[in-house]
Design an enzyme around this catalytic site. Structure first.
Site, PDB file in Angstrom:
ATOM      1  N   HIS A  17      49.224  37.846  35.893  1.00  0.00           N
ATOM      2  CA  HIS A  17      47.963  37.110  35.770  1.00  0.00           C
ATOM      3  C   HIS A  17      47.582  36.884  34.313  1.00  0.00           C
ATOM      4  CE1 HIS A  17      46.116  37.754  40.027  1.00  0.00           C
ATOM      5  NE2 HIS A  17      46.656  36.567  39.906  1.00  0.00           N
ATOM      6  N   HIS A  41      55.561  32.089  45.684  1.00  0.00           N
ATOM      7  CA  HIS A  41      55.154  31.741  47.041  1.00  0.00           C
ATOM      8  C   HIS A  41      56.354  31.432  47.925  1.00  0.00           C
ATOM      9  CE1 HIS A  41      50.604  30.852  46.606  1.00  0.00           C
ATOM     10  NE2 HIS A  41      50.987  31.746  45.718  1.00  0.00           N
ATOM     11  N   ARG A 100      54.074  30.445  40.082  1.00  0.00           N
ATOM     12  CA  ARG A 100      53.400  30.499  41.383  1.00  0.00           C
ATOM     13  C   ARG A 100      54.263  29.907  42.495  1.00  0.00           C
ATOM     14  NH1 ARG A 100      49.045  26.660  43.426  1.00  0.00           N
ATOM     15  NH2 ARG A 100      48.222  27.669  45.290  1.00  0.00           N
ATOM     16  N   ASP A 144      42.447  42.485  41.222  1.00  0.00           N
ATOM     17  CA  ASP A 144      42.818  42.811  39.847  1.00  0.00           C
ATOM     18  C   ASP A 144      42.254  44.170  39.448  1.00  0.00           C
ATOM     19  OD1 ASP A 144      44.151  40.319  39.191  1.00  0.00           O
ATOM     20  OD2 ASP A 144      42.169  39.395  39.118  1.00  0.00           O
ATOM     21  N   TRP A 187      42.421  34.510  33.474  1.00  0.00           N
ATOM     22  CA  TRP A 187      42.276  35.962  33.396  1.00  0.00           C
ATOM     23  C   TRP A 187      42.273  36.434  31.939  1.00  0.00           C
ATOM     24  CZ3 TRP A 187      44.736  33.430  37.290  1.00  0.00           C
ATOM     25  CH2 TRP A 187      44.490  33.822  38.612  1.00  0.00           C
TER      26      TRP A 187
END
Length: 348
Positions: A225, A78, A74, A298, A268
């Site tokens: 995910h 980002h 992540r 998603d 997820w």
């Protein structure tokens, strides 16, 4: 910005420790730019393959000890995912994989909630190998998180030059949402270009097309995910905890050994520290466990007629998913990056 804010979240540590290279430079913007360029060149020019391999070994150890692969992915996404390929101004104006996320105001952008903890974790490795740029270290940790979780090998190259102050941070608003706002719209008017759209797939295209990505790459990257959890106190999405994340269910590394993790959030997939194509199987299964997270973004990979062929292909063929994912991840890791040397440094 809730999509990347939700994506691949774990752990929470202290604040980052930043090096303000130009804090003492006179106000003249040209002098500041010269100072930044010289500082960046110095850092990039001194990096060695030996130091990169040492940093990689330290990263692998950290991933094993802290089970922090999801948040490392992540952080890197980002940092690079703010890139706008339409901006032609001199680097680093277009944003991208330049390590600027370690600075304020970027680290305090809403989509980056919780990421200061990961900056702090990786700062310890940077102190051991200071010639390795932050931009390289963040992208390295992300790629190694995917590979050591059972995912594909990503053809990484290193030698990225670092942004050197908060002046190089991008505008807030370039990262995607996983859910609509109170007005029913995804995204907003901020960032370098508006991303507001009434549909999740329309919003995703505005965000990822701005980066220079295509539909196949959007769907492939969505498959990441399969790792991690969403935390309500960071992204506003997901449950506080589920039977998969409350600590009662054992989580494993890809080699089958027990993985340590802090309970909480909503995942997820049921095995959220293993990288495979289970995300696509779950998103297309109406009978999937209701405690697994399914955001509208998603679900759009199967609902959208142009996304669907890729999602079905990746669901049915993990090798095809891995091949597309590795290419998309590598591309994402290089968005807006400047390399010294220009061809980069390979560890293969």
């Amino acid at each position: 910005m809730k999509f990347f804010a939700a994506i691949l979240v774990s752990l929470s540590f202290g604040s980052n420790n930043n090096r303000q290279v130009d804090a003492f430079v006179p106000i003249s913007s040209s002098l500041k730019q010269t100072a930044r360029n010289l500082a960046s060149f110095t850092m990039a020019a001194t990096v060695t393959k030996e130091d990169l391999l040492g940093a990689q070994e330290a990263v692998d150890k950290l991933l094993r000890e802290k089970a922090c692969g999801p948040i490392c992915v992540r952080l890197a996404w980002h940092d690079s995912g703010v890139h706008d390929c339409n901006i032609k101004d001199p680097w680093p104006a277009a944003g991208g994989a330049d390590g600027s996320i370690r600075f304020e105001p970027e680290i305090k952008h809403g989509a980056n909630a919780g990421l200061a903890s990961c900056v702090a974790l990786l700062e310890e490795i940077h102190e051991q190998f200071p010639s390795v740029s932050y931009a390289d270290l963040y992208q390295m940790a992300s790629a190694r998180a995917i590979e050591t979780a059972g995912g594909p090998k990503i053809g990484m190259r290193y030698g990225r030059v670092d942004a050197t102050s908060g002046e190089d941070c991008p505008k807030e608003g370039n990262l995607p949402d996983g859910a609509p706002g109170e007005n029913g719209m995804y995204g907003g008017p901020g960032g370098t270009a508006p991303t507001e759209d009434p549909t999740p797939q329309g919003h995703l295209r505005k965000v990822f097309y701005r980066m220079g990505m295509n539909d196949e790459e959007i769907v492939a990257l969505s498959g990441a995910h399969t790792l991690g959890r969403a935390y309500k106190d960071r992204s506003g999405l997901g449950k506080e905890k589920t039977k998969f994340t409350d600590g009662s269910m054992e989580q494993k590394f890809v080699d089958g050994s027990k993985a340590p993790y802090k309970p909480g959030g909503q995942s997820w997939t049921d095995q959220f520290l293993i990288f495979d194509n289970s995300y696509f199987k779950i998103m297309s299964d109406p009978n999937a466990d209701e405690e697994l997270l399914k955001l509208k973004t998603d679900l759009s990979v199967f609902d959208d007629e142009k996304f669907r062929p890729f999602a079905e292909k990746f669901r049915d063929d993990q090798d095809a998913f891995f091949e597309s994912y590795a290419k998309a991840h590598k591309k994402l890791s290089e968005l807006g990056a400047k390399f010294e040397p220009a061809e980069g440094i390979s560890l293969d």
